[in-house]
Design an enzyme around this catalytic site. Structure first.
Site, short mmCIF file in Angstrom:
data_model
loop_
_atom_site.label_atom_id
_atom_site.label_comp_id
_atom_site.label_asym_id
_atom_site.label_seq_id
_atom_site.Cartn_x
_atom_site.Cartn_y
_atom_site.Cartn_z
N HIS A 1 0.87 -1.18 0.00
CA HIS A 1 0.00 0.00 0.00
C HIS A 1 0.91 1.23 0.00
O HIS A 1 1.96 1.22 0.66
CB HIS A 1 -0.83 0.07 1.30
N CYS B 1 -2.47 2.94 9.11
CA CYS B 1 -3.48 1.97 8.66
C CYS B 1 -4.71 1.99 9.55
O CYS B 1 -5.81 1.71 9.09
CB CYS B 1 -2.92 0.55 8.66
N1 ARG Z 1 -3.89 -7.08 6.78
C1 ARG Z 1 -4.29 -5.89 6.10
C2 ARG Z 1 -4.24 -6.10 4.60
O1 ARG Z 1 -3.30 -6.72 4.13
C3 ARG Z 1 -3.42 -4.73 6.48
C4 ARG Z 1 -3.90 -3.43 5.92
C5 ARG Z 1 -3.02 -2.29 6.30
N2 ARG Z 1 -3.58 -1.06 5.95
C6 ARG Z 1 -2.94 -0.06 5.34
N3 ARG Z 1 -3.54 1.08 5.23
N4 ARG Z 1 -1.75 -0.23 4.84
O2 ARG Z 1 -5.11 -5.67 3.85
#
Ligand code: ARG
Length: 268
Positions: A165, A261
């Site tokens: 991300h 996150c």
């Molecule tokens: N386990 C989640 C996923 O892989 C973590 C998300 C993290 N969020 C972020 N904004 N980077 O989707």
């Protein structure tokens, strides 16, 4: 100067690592449930102590990643663009957040047609929206965000699966004189050149800063909340006049998440 923010967060009541959709997630590794609740509460209380307004949404059983509120909407000038998750396991989160906005006075929420993991891949700089793609958010969602939110969008290509991300590789330090901190190694060659052009004065993070999730930070223009281990990055931003505030995210990191996150910003 710091500006007062409004955030939406979701307590990690049903948090676990039950599946693996990014390289940090190992369902065989145990998560300390009491500890994750305390870590989240500390993050929440840190915002409140800084004078920010924090709203919460009710977590839902069976949605262990719902704690990662950043992925569920992008809100600019009161316009809400919802989310559409890439992974089946997270798909149902989008509608819970849509309902929260609806129940809280936002009646023209647009739900995206392309895969869109919201602020996980979108970073508002105050002038334009930086938009990541490569692992989660579809490039078509960038055009959709530009049209729905009415802001110029700059697409950036992510190339390292650990930084799946945009918010794992870059954060906005300040929106008055837009500036960012980022880890160049997470971006394609062309996107690195774009970032150098847009932000010649950016804070350049090291591989270690990125590995400790230091780029998953939240800045209010002065105070920067970042993980305890990200000491080198903290020193760099302190030199620039920002105030680093450390939080422990050991349990959230087992899911590939950090402070940002867990934090969706509601702008207007
Ligand atoms: N386990 C989640 C996923 O892989 C973590 C998300 C993290 N969020 C972020 N904004 N980077 O989707």
């Amino acid at each position: 100067m710091p500006t007062t923010r409004r955030y939406l967060m979701c307590p990690p009541r049903y948090f676990e690592v039950a599946y693996s959709i990014n390289p940090w997630m190992d369902p065989a590794k145990p998560v300390d449930h009491d500890l994750v609740m305390r870590q989240w509460q500390t993050l929440h209380d840190t915002y409140v102590d800084l004078g920010h307004k924090v709203e919460t949404i009710e977590p839902q059983p069976g949605l262990p990643d719902m704690v990662f509120a950043a992925n569920s909407a992008t809100v600019i000038d009161g316009r809400v663009l919802g989310a559409r998750f890439r992974a089946e396991q997270r798909a149902a989160e989008a509608d819970h957040y849509r309902r929260w906005f609806n129940e809280n006075g936002y009646h023209n929420i647009v739900m995206p047609t392309c895969i869109n993991e919201a602020e996980g891949d979108f970073a508002w700089t105050g002038r334009y929206l930086l938009a990541g793609t490569g692992f989660r958010t579809d490039p078509g969602a960038h055009a959709e965000a530009q049209e729905v939110l009415g802001v110029p969008v700059v697409s950036l290509h992510l190339t390292d699966p650990r930084y799946y991300h945009l918010d794992t590789a870059l954060f906005v330090l300040n929106e008055d004189e837009p500036n960012v901190a980022y880890y160049p190694g997470a971006f394609s060659e062309g996107s690195q050149r774009v970032l150098r052009r847009l932000f010649p004065d950016a804070v350049i993070a090291t591989a270690e800063d990125a590995e400790t999730f230091g780029l998953n930070a939240v800045s209010d223009g002065r105070n920067v909340i970042l993980p305890t281990e990200s000491t080198a990055l903290a020193a760099q931003i302190e030199d620039r006049g920002y105030e680093p505030i450390f939080v422990d995210i050991s349990e959230l990191k087992k899911s590939g998440g950090g402070p940002k996150c867990c934090t969706m910003e509601i702008r207007g």
